[in-house]
Motif scaffolding. Structure first.
Motif, PDB file in Angstrom:
ATOM      1  N   TYR A 252       0.825  -1.217   0.000  1.00  0.00           N
ATOM      2  CA  TYR A 252       0.000   0.000   0.000  1.00  0.00           C
ATOM      3  C   TYR A 252       0.860   1.268   0.000  1.00  0.00           C
ATOM      4  O   TYR A 252       0.433   2.333  -0.457  1.00  0.00           O
ATOM      5  CB  TYR A 252      -0.973   0.042   1.189  1.00  0.00           C
ATOM      6  CG  TYR A 252      -0.319   0.309   2.524  1.00  0.00           C
ATOM      7  CD1 TYR A 252      -0.038  -0.731   3.404  1.00  0.00           C
ATOM      8  CD2 TYR A 252       0.020   1.593   2.912  1.00  0.00           C
ATOM      9  CE1 TYR A 252       0.571  -0.502   4.626  1.00  0.00           C
ATOM     10  CE2 TYR A 252       0.648   1.838   4.137  1.00  0.00           C
ATOM     11  CZ  TYR A 252       0.925   0.781   4.985  1.00  0.00           C
ATOM     12  OH  TYR A 252       1.545   1.016   6.192  1.00  0.00           O
TER      13      TYR A 252
ATOM     14  N   PRO B 131       1.066   3.096  -3.672  1.00  0.00           N
ATOM     15  CA  PRO B 131      -0.007   4.015  -4.103  1.00  0.00           C
ATOM     16  C   PRO B 131      -0.331   5.085  -3.073  1.00  0.00           C
ATOM     17  O   PRO B 131      -0.617   6.234  -3.411  1.00  0.00           O
ATOM     18  CB  PRO B 131      -1.198   3.100  -4.361  1.00  0.00           C
ATOM     19  CG  PRO B 131      -0.921   1.866  -3.592  1.00  0.00           C
ATOM     20  CD  PRO B 131       0.553   1.716  -3.551  1.00  0.00           C
ATOM     21  N   TYR B 132      -0.250   4.748  -1.794  1.00  0.00           N
ATOM     22  CA  TYR B 132      -0.609   5.743  -0.775  1.00  0.00           C
ATOM     23  C   TYR B 132       0.402   6.891  -0.714  1.00  0.00           C
ATOM     24  O   TYR B 132       0.075   8.003  -0.330  1.00  0.00           O
ATOM     25  CB  TYR B 132      -0.708   5.086   0.606  1.00  0.00           C
ATOM     26  CG  TYR B 132      -1.974   4.296   0.861  1.00  0.00           C
ATOM     27  CD1 TYR B 132      -2.688   3.698  -0.177  1.00  0.00           C
ATOM     28  CD2 TYR B 132      -2.461   4.127   2.161  1.00  0.00           C
ATOM     29  CE1 TYR B 132      -3.833   2.964   0.076  1.00  0.00           C
ATOM     30  CE2 TYR B 132      -3.616   3.401   2.417  1.00  0.00           C
ATOM     31  CZ  TYR B 132      -4.294   2.821   1.365  1.00  0.00           C
ATOM     32  OH  TYR B 132      -5.435   2.090   1.610  1.00  0.00           O
TER      33      TYR B 132
ATOM     34  N   ARG C 263      -0.779   9.491  -2.877  1.00  0.00           N
ATOM     35  CA  ARG C 263      -2.044  10.077  -2.414  1.00  0.00           C
ATOM     36  C   ARG C 263      -1.870  10.863  -1.129  1.00  0.00           C
ATOM     37  O   ARG C 263      -2.464  11.926  -0.941  1.00  0.00           O
ATOM     38  CB  ARG C 263      -3.060   8.946  -2.181  1.00  0.00           C
ATOM     39  CG  ARG C 263      -4.455   9.407  -1.838  1.00  0.00           C
ATOM     40  CD  ARG C 263      -5.308   8.267  -1.356  1.00  0.00           C
ATOM     41  NE  ARG C 263      -4.893   7.788  -0.025  1.00  0.00           N
ATOM     42  CZ  ARG C 263      -5.567   6.856   0.655  1.00  0.00           C
ATOM     43  NH1 ARG C 263      -6.627   6.289   0.133  1.00  0.00           N
ATOM     44  NH2 ARG C 263      -5.163   6.472   1.855  1.00  0.00           N
TER      45      ARG C 263
ATOM     46  N   THR D 156       4.076   0.913   9.439  1.00  0.00           N
ATOM     47  CA  THR D 156       3.816   0.444  10.806  1.00  0.00           C
ATOM     48  C   THR D 156       5.042  -0.305  11.335  1.00  0.00           C
ATOM     49  O   THR D 156       5.886  -0.763  10.571  1.00  0.00           O
ATOM     50  CB  THR D 156       2.603  -0.512  10.810  1.00  0.00           C
ATOM     51  OG1 THR D 156       2.874  -1.580   9.899  1.00  0.00           O
ATOM     52  CG2 THR D 156       1.334   0.205  10.402  1.00  0.00           C
TER      53      THR D 156
ATOM     54  N   ARG E 159       1.902   3.188  14.158  1.00  0.00           N
ATOM     55  CA  ARG E 159       1.877   3.570  12.740  1.00  0.00           C
ATOM     56  C   ARG E 159       2.682   4.857  12.577  1.00  0.00           C
ATOM     57  O   ARG E 159       2.175   5.888  12.166  1.00  0.00           O
ATOM     58  CB  ARG E 159       0.430   3.775  12.283  1.00  0.00           C
ATOM     59  CG  ARG E 159      -0.328   2.477  12.133  1.00  0.00           C
ATOM     60  CD  ARG E 159      -1.815   2.656  11.955  1.00  0.00           C
ATOM     61  NE  ARG E 159      -2.169   3.546  10.861  1.00  0.00           N
ATOM     62  CZ  ARG E 159      -3.448   3.769  10.507  1.00  0.00           C
ATOM     63  NH1 ARG E 159      -4.419   3.208  11.200  1.00  0.00           N
ATOM     64  NH2 ARG E 159      -3.742   4.564   9.506  1.00  0.00           N
TER      65      ARG E 159
ATOM     66  N   MET F  61      -2.236  -6.693  10.350  1.00  0.00           N
ATOM     67  CA  MET F  61      -3.093  -6.176   9.287  1.00  0.00           C
ATOM     68  C   MET F  61      -3.214  -7.121   8.090  1.00  0.00           C
ATOM     69  O   MET F  61      -4.326  -7.374   7.610  1.00  0.00           O
ATOM     70  CB  MET F  61      -2.566  -4.807   8.883  1.00  0.00           C
ATOM     71  CG  MET F  61      -3.337  -4.080   7.835  1.00  0.00           C
ATOM     72  SD  MET F  61      -2.921  -4.561   6.154  1.00  0.00           S
ATOM     73  CE  MET F  61      -1.341  -3.745   5.912  1.00  0.00           C
TER      74      MET F  61
ATOM     75  N   TYR G 260       0.375  -0.960  -9.381  1.00  0.00           N
ATOM     76  CA  TYR G 260       0.848   0.125  -8.513  1.00  0.00           C
ATOM     77  C   TYR G 260       2.019   0.898  -9.109  1.00  0.00           C
ATOM     78  O   TYR G 260       2.208   2.069  -8.828  1.00  0.00           O
ATOM     79  CB  TYR G 260       1.256  -0.426  -7.154  1.00  0.00           C
ATOM     80  CG  TYR G 260       0.159  -1.066  -6.341  1.00  0.00           C
ATOM     81  CD1 TYR G 260       0.467  -1.897  -5.279  1.00  0.00           C
ATOM     82  CD2 TYR G 260      -1.186  -0.851  -6.638  1.00  0.00           C
ATOM     83  CE1 TYR G 260      -0.530  -2.498  -4.515  1.00  0.00           C
ATOM     84  CE2 TYR G 260      -2.184  -1.445  -5.884  1.00  0.00           C
ATOM     85  CZ  TYR G 260      -1.857  -2.267  -4.836  1.00  0.00           C
ATOM     86  OH  TYR G 260      -2.838  -2.855  -4.070  1.00  0.00           O
TER      87      TYR G 260
ATOM     88  N   LEU H  75     -11.423  -2.619   2.111  1.00  0.00           N
ATOM     89  CA  LEU H  75     -10.243  -2.237   2.896  1.00  0.00           C
ATOM     90  C   LEU H  75     -10.395  -2.845   4.277  1.00  0.00           C
ATOM     91  O   LEU H  75     -11.477  -2.790   4.881  1.00  0.00           O
ATOM     92  CB  LEU H  75     -10.105  -0.724   3.019  1.00  0.00           C
ATOM     93  CG  LEU H  75      -9.566   0.021   1.786  1.00  0.00           C
ATOM     94  CD1 LEU H  75      -9.592   1.519   2.039  1.00  0.00           C
ATOM     95  CD2 LEU H  75      -8.153  -0.432   1.462  1.00  0.00           C
ATOM     96  N   VAL H  76      -9.338  -3.427   4.774  1.00  0.00           N
ATOM     97  CA  VAL H  76      -9.378  -4.117   6.077  1.00  0.00           C
ATOM     98  C   VAL H  76      -9.792  -3.158   7.194  1.00  0.00           C
ATOM     99  O   VAL H  76     -10.373  -3.557   8.204  1.00  0.00           O
ATOM    100  CB  VAL H  76      -8.001  -4.767   6.375  1.00  0.00           C
ATOM    101  CG1 VAL H  76      -6.907  -3.720   6.492  1.00  0.00           C
ATOM    102  CG2 VAL H  76      -8.054  -5.664   7.586  1.00  0.00           C
TER     103      VAL H  76
HETATM  104  O1  LIG Z   1      -1.780   5.220   7.319  1.00  0.00           O
HETATM  105  C1  LIG Z   1      -2.494   4.704   6.436  1.00  0.00           C
HETATM  106  O2  LIG Z   1      -3.594   5.124   6.005  1.00  0.00           O
HETATM  107  C2  LIG Z   1      -2.031   3.383   5.952  1.00  0.00           C
HETATM  108  C3  LIG Z   1      -2.728   2.369   6.813  1.00  0.00           C
HETATM  109  C4  LIG Z   1      -2.055   1.049   6.721  1.00  0.00           C
HETATM  110  C5  LIG Z   1      -2.689   0.175   7.722  1.00  0.00           C
HETATM  111  O3  LIG Z   1      -1.821  -0.778   8.219  1.00  0.00           O
HETATM  112  C6  LIG Z   1      -4.036  -0.378   7.322  1.00  0.00           C
HETATM  113  C7  LIG Z   1      -4.544  -0.732   6.094  1.00  0.00           C
HETATM  114  C8  LIG Z   1      -3.843  -1.052   4.913  1.00  0.00           C
HETATM  115  C9  LIG Z   1      -4.539  -1.099   3.745  1.00  0.00           C
HETATM  116  C10 LIG Z   1      -3.910  -1.506   2.551  1.00  0.00           C
HETATM  117  C11 LIG Z   1      -4.609  -1.400   1.361  1.00  0.00           C
HETATM  118  C12 LIG Z   1      -4.015  -1.858   0.153  1.00  0.00           C
HETATM  119  O4  LIG Z   1      -2.935  -2.429   0.111  1.00  0.00           O
HETATM  120  C13 LIG Z   1      -4.755  -1.525  -1.110  1.00  0.00           C
HETATM  121  C14 LIG Z   1      -3.816  -0.656  -1.851  1.00  0.00           C
HETATM  122  C15 LIG Z   1      -4.128   0.175  -2.805  1.00  0.00           C
HETATM  123  C16 LIG Z   1      -5.508   0.346  -3.348  1.00  0.00           C
HETATM  124  C17 LIG Z   1      -5.527   1.521  -4.288  1.00  0.00           C
HETATM  125  C18 LIG Z   1      -5.141   2.786  -3.541  1.00  0.00           C
HETATM  126  C19 LIG Z   1      -5.152   3.962  -4.499  1.00  0.00           C
HETATM  127  C20 LIG Z   1      -4.747   5.210  -3.725  1.00  0.00           C
HETATM  128  O5  LIG Z   1      -4.723   6.310  -4.628  1.00  0.00           O
END
Ligand SMILES: O=C(O)CCC[C@H](O)\C=C/C=C/C=C/C(=O)C/C=C\CCCCCO
Ligand SMILES: NC(=O)C1=CN([C@@H]2O[C@H](COP(=O)(O)OP(=O)(O)OC[C@H]3O[C@@H](n4cnc5c(N)ncnc54)[C@H](OP(=O)(O)O)[C@@H]3O)[C@@H](O)[C@H]2O)C=CC1
Length: 329
Positions: free
Chosen positions: A49, A52-53, A56, A67, A89, A125, A246, A272-273
């Protein structure tokens, strides 16, 4: 005064991340105020994540998100004692200060013999993602057939093992023969290397000639387009991730999925979890029990040294990890 080492995002990623996108800095931490804690990271997570994050949620110069499992080394907060381990985190940092509000203590029943790094993977997670994705999105039933890609990874390996516990036939794919061997070792009924099969369509059909009731998709892209055509009627697709996209600089244009979606009356649900944040304790308790009973096997790709975080992150994105990728400080 404590000096923390941190990794900052020097330059936004363009395509695959490079070591040069990151910068290692030192930050002098102030003395604690009343109510604050000083923590030292012992294991840090690298997760898909973050790719991509970062685009964003981050600006250049920010500390990389992420984390860690951390140990309280100094406390001016009566609710937290020195020596306790927590999940935080706080990003890619060796040391950090917290007011305690953003910390999750490891389950009180956590045995001393169990590596605390699992709190970033199977009993954390990613494991919860597998648990809720299967339980609440796929809603698997005994006797059904489940397909999972990136199956030897942090999420996928738990998906397959939970689906077996819940009475399903499980088909997995991964990007190396070693990973395929691992999948069979942990109980997958069928497994194949998607990088070496001549036809993905044939490999999927051979693994399950009757098709798939549930598809736990971690990858997206061309794999998903092929797999959807082998779903059984009323099948369910849990769209967990799209790691095949990604690192794209130009969005992929896959074939459209509407026709099989309609004709087979499929349900495709992204999730999303964090949607089950209020049930994480339930999930962690169940995952810890299965691990202790030996019903869920864990594997970690441990990289030694904080200085190797960028390499561990890039390696995970390139498929160099078998199991959860973590960095040991
Ligand atoms: O701080 C944060 O917000 C990250 C939180 C991480 C945490 O451990 C919980 C959840 C993690 C979720 C992961 C999701 C994915 O891997 C899905 C990834 C991408 C989907 C598309 C995202 C497009 C953003 O523009
Ligand atoms: N929706 C949610 O709440 C969450 C979603 N996720 C998503 O789940 C997926 C798996 O995450 P996680 O288990 O942490 O990561 P993994 O431990 O599975 O590591 C990533 C793996 O993805 C595979 N991969 C990388 N690039 C590609 C590609 N181009 N095509 C196919 N496979 C690729 C590699 O394995 P291989 O050898 O098989 O190629 C690599 O080892 C990701 O998409 C992630 O974003 C994760 C957590 C929460």
């Amino acid at each position: 005064m404590v000096t923390a080492k941190v990794w900052v995002l020097k330059k936004h990623f363009e395509g695959f991340p490079k070591i040069s996108n990151f910068d290692l800095k030192e930050i002098e931490l102030p003395n604690l105020k009343d109510g604050e804690l000083l923590l030292q990271s012992v294991f840090l997570s690298v997760d898909p994540y973050m790719r991509p994050y970062s685009r964003r949620d981050m600006k250049e110069g920010d500390v990389m998100i992420g984390t860690q499992v951390a140990r309280i080394v100094e406390s001016k907060n009566p609710a937290f004692t020195v020596g306790v381990f927590v999940v935080a985190r706080s990003g890619w940092r060796t040391h950090f200060i917290s007011d305690g509000k953003d910390l999750q203590a490891l389950p009180s029943s956590w045995p001393e013999s169990l590596p605390r790094s699992l709190a970033l993977g199977t009993i954390g997670m990613p494991g919860l993602t597998a648990y809720f994705g299967l339980l609440e999105v796929c809603k698997t039933k005994p006797g059904e057939t489940v397909l999972v890609n990136a199956a030897a990874g942090a999420v996928g390996s738990v998906v397959g093992q939970l689906a077996k516990i819940w009475g399903c036939k499980v088909v997995g794919c991964a990007g190396s023969d070693d990973k395929v061997a691992y999948l069979k070792k942990i109980g997958f009924d069928e497994a194949f290397n998607y990088k070496t099969v001549t036809s993905l369509d044939e490999a999927l059909r051979k693994a399950s000639p009757d098709g798939y009731d549930c598809f736990f998709d971690n990858v997206g892209g061309e794999f998903a387009s092929v797999a959807i055509n082998q779903m059984k009627k009323y099948g369910r697709i849990a769209v967990c991730g799209a790691i095949s996209q990604y690192n794209d600089t130009v969005p992929q244009k896959g074939p459209y999925v509407q026709i099989p979606m309609i004709f087979k009356e499929l349900r495709m649900e992204g999730f999303l979890v964090t949607s089950w944040n209020n049930r994480w304790e339930e999930g962690l308790k169940a995952l810890l029990k299965w691990v202790m009973e030996g019903k869920v096997k864990c594997h970690e790709q441990v990289t030694e040294g904080f200085e190797n975080m960028p390499a561990a992150f890039i390696g995970m994105l390139k498929g160099e990890n078998l199991g959860k990728a973590v960095v040991k400080v």
